[in-house]
Motif scaffolding. Sequence first.
Motif: not given
Length: 870
Positions: A678-691
Amino acid sequence: MRTDTPQPVRLADYRPFPFAIETTRLVFDLHPTATKVTAELAIRRVGDATEPLVLDGERLKLLSIAIDGQALGANQFVVDAEHLTIAEVPDRFVLTTEVEIDPSSNKALTGLYMSGGRFCTQCEAEGFRTITYFPDRPDVLSRYTVRIEADRKFPHLLSNGNPGAFGQVGETRHFLEWTDPFPKPCYLFALVAGDLDVLADKFITMSGREVALRILVDPGQASRAAYALDSLKRAMKWDEDTFGREYDLDLFAIVAVRDFNFGAMENKGLNIFNSALLLADPETATDLDYERIEAVVAHEYFHNWTGNRITCRDWFQLCLKEGFTVFRDQSFSADQRGAAVQRIKDVRALRARQFAEDAGPLAHPVRPSSYLKIDNFYTATIYEKGAEIIRMLKTILGDAAFRKGSDLYFDRHDGQATTVEAFIACFAEASGRDLTAFFDWYEQAGTPSVTIDTDYDAAAKALTLTLTQSTAPTPGQPNKKPLPIPVAIGLLSAEGEVLRDTEIVLLDQARQTVRWEGVTSAPVLSALRGFSAPVNLTTDARASDRYVLFAADPDLFNRWEAGQTLARDLILARAAGTPDEVGEERYADALGRALVDDAAEPAFKALLLALPSEPDLALMSDPADPAALHEARDTLRTRIAVHLGDLLRRLHGEMQSEGEFSASAEAAGRRALRNACIEILAADPRDDNLMRIVGHFEASRNMTDMIGALYPLVSIGGVAREKALANFHFAWRAEPLVLDKWFAVQGRDPNEDALERVIALTSYPDFEPTNPNRLRALVATFANFNPARFHDPSGAGYRFLADQILAVDAFNPTTAARLVDPLGGWRRYKPELGQQMREQLERIKAHPGLSRNVLELVAKALDQDDPRGE
């Protein structure tokens, strides 16, 4: 500006103390503002008959002084701000002094002070002189008896050794006496008095003796000491099995205190710990906290032999106890948590702290030759590089000869204060090896650079390796000698098959050639396996070779290293304005393949996902541009997040555990991988990643997962950040150790308003500048681990840090000095940044009443000629 000129202490000037202190009896009449300390010293002259008795003492109110029961007249002794001098004394006598001290006003947290309503001490390195008059140096060993008297509202009265007589004193006070049968230097003295809860257990030693174990903590916190107690028992057993070292007293106790300048202290039989490194449960502590507790508990216990039973002749020999003990605790952690993962973590820390130290004006040998304040030499060079030297010694000698040498050292020097030369001599004698050249590792500063060039002869099926070494000039050492460097090397084929197993090449010249026969195909070089020496390595490997190692190297450290090197080169190229977008895609593909390798442990995969840090990247840039490095690293993170998004989301789900929390290495590894995703996914904070990240935070059932989501939410910023921080603070505002994490997360905030936020937090009701944990959590985290915001082009980050250093120096010079380092590397940065950093150093140096601790480090950062001649 200071008007006095402090004089350095030099190794070359060492002289033995002219008196032996055969026994020391201390009587403490404890009172928060007016503690009386009576010291009865049995003294015997061992030096020249004309030498006076000179004892150290600072901030002491002398009430009485007598020799053999006869009070001394005012003309028979001299007291100044730092010493008590008696010009004429017998060859054998008993000196009795009584002094008064004020523990409640002691905010420096050295000597005897109050923390959380309790009395406690910290005497290393030179704190004992603020308790009573004494030769405050490590080569004066004495046998101690201690009587502690206090009000009964301080129910636990603790000191070194074994407990003895106890009883009541009048209606409101009580006493307890302690005897330590082993001679020790005064820096190992400890005292604690207060209201504490106790977690008790026992340990049966390898000779069958029963040792009582006690951990004493804040009331209501005993359950949080369970992991520390378990770690202690495992460390005691490990030391018996691995080094043959058995504990020697009837009791081993540890006390947790909140206000502490360091992590912990190995006082004989009574370790005093910073609460942050002792207390843990799943709700309040992260897996990193558990790892650190395990390591530090082991470290301080291991000091019983490497530091206590055998101690340092002088403070220049500090690495003798610290380097060896760090090596021992790292080895213990490797056995507990996996050798490869632990080695990677140790090397990351070494590079982040010690390599940076070696690359700047504060570079110094593992055994320095001079100092102004010894407190400033509790450095990564002494500890981490000191441990690497021991590791190299074991690599060169082999396991059996190393154990034989350590056994000889323990047998020969038990009960002594000794030197690094004596230590190395034991290994030379035990192994039959000439280790004269190896000793240069202790006396030569700087990180060596090693280069390996390969030449493969396909017809002869032979590989020629040409190895060279060099070390750049460091302050005071313009010319460097070649060092004996063990280089562990293996060979793979282009398909990743093993062509040659690991061999140790001892590079002990400036240039050396090795020829290997029977190499059946063009090899891929796997060099410096396991990070066999603390050096910077350069090879003629191509990027394609790195991908082979990243995919197939059986040495897991080098597999991780290959991935780090690939990522580093891509980030540096983009920061320099020459991005390699094809290479970035290829790297993301290779990383994805590594993450689905079923043979790899989750903890190892989590390490693969962690890109090189911005401070590490700055060390590889000349000059460093923190903003460009931050942007380039973020770009690669975003590419990985987009390219591997489906895989990262799948791994995040697979690593979730529904069972009870376990502190095991395996369970911690699964949490580490889940949080890395999730630390990597935070670099692409689109809605599904943010949720997903918000859901992770809100569903967290342990502090590891909660912090693992809090930082990504802070990095995303906006409403998500504010809501998460508010909820976290509301839930944990009554837990000081957890609240430290709240401050630290904001210190790392990468958003543009981070500096404004950090400055505002210093006025927050929960910010306690007198507490080193809280100060480090916010100020040190911001300055050390948030380079893009610390190095703000306006210079505001530098001014903020300088303000904090000056404010803290007024009451705690030890902690203030540890904040100087981020400004010390000013030469490495772009001139417009470096000049502003230098200006703040000049401002600090000119401040009236500056402590010697801060003055020494600032002066070195400013006044040392640039060894590069620039």
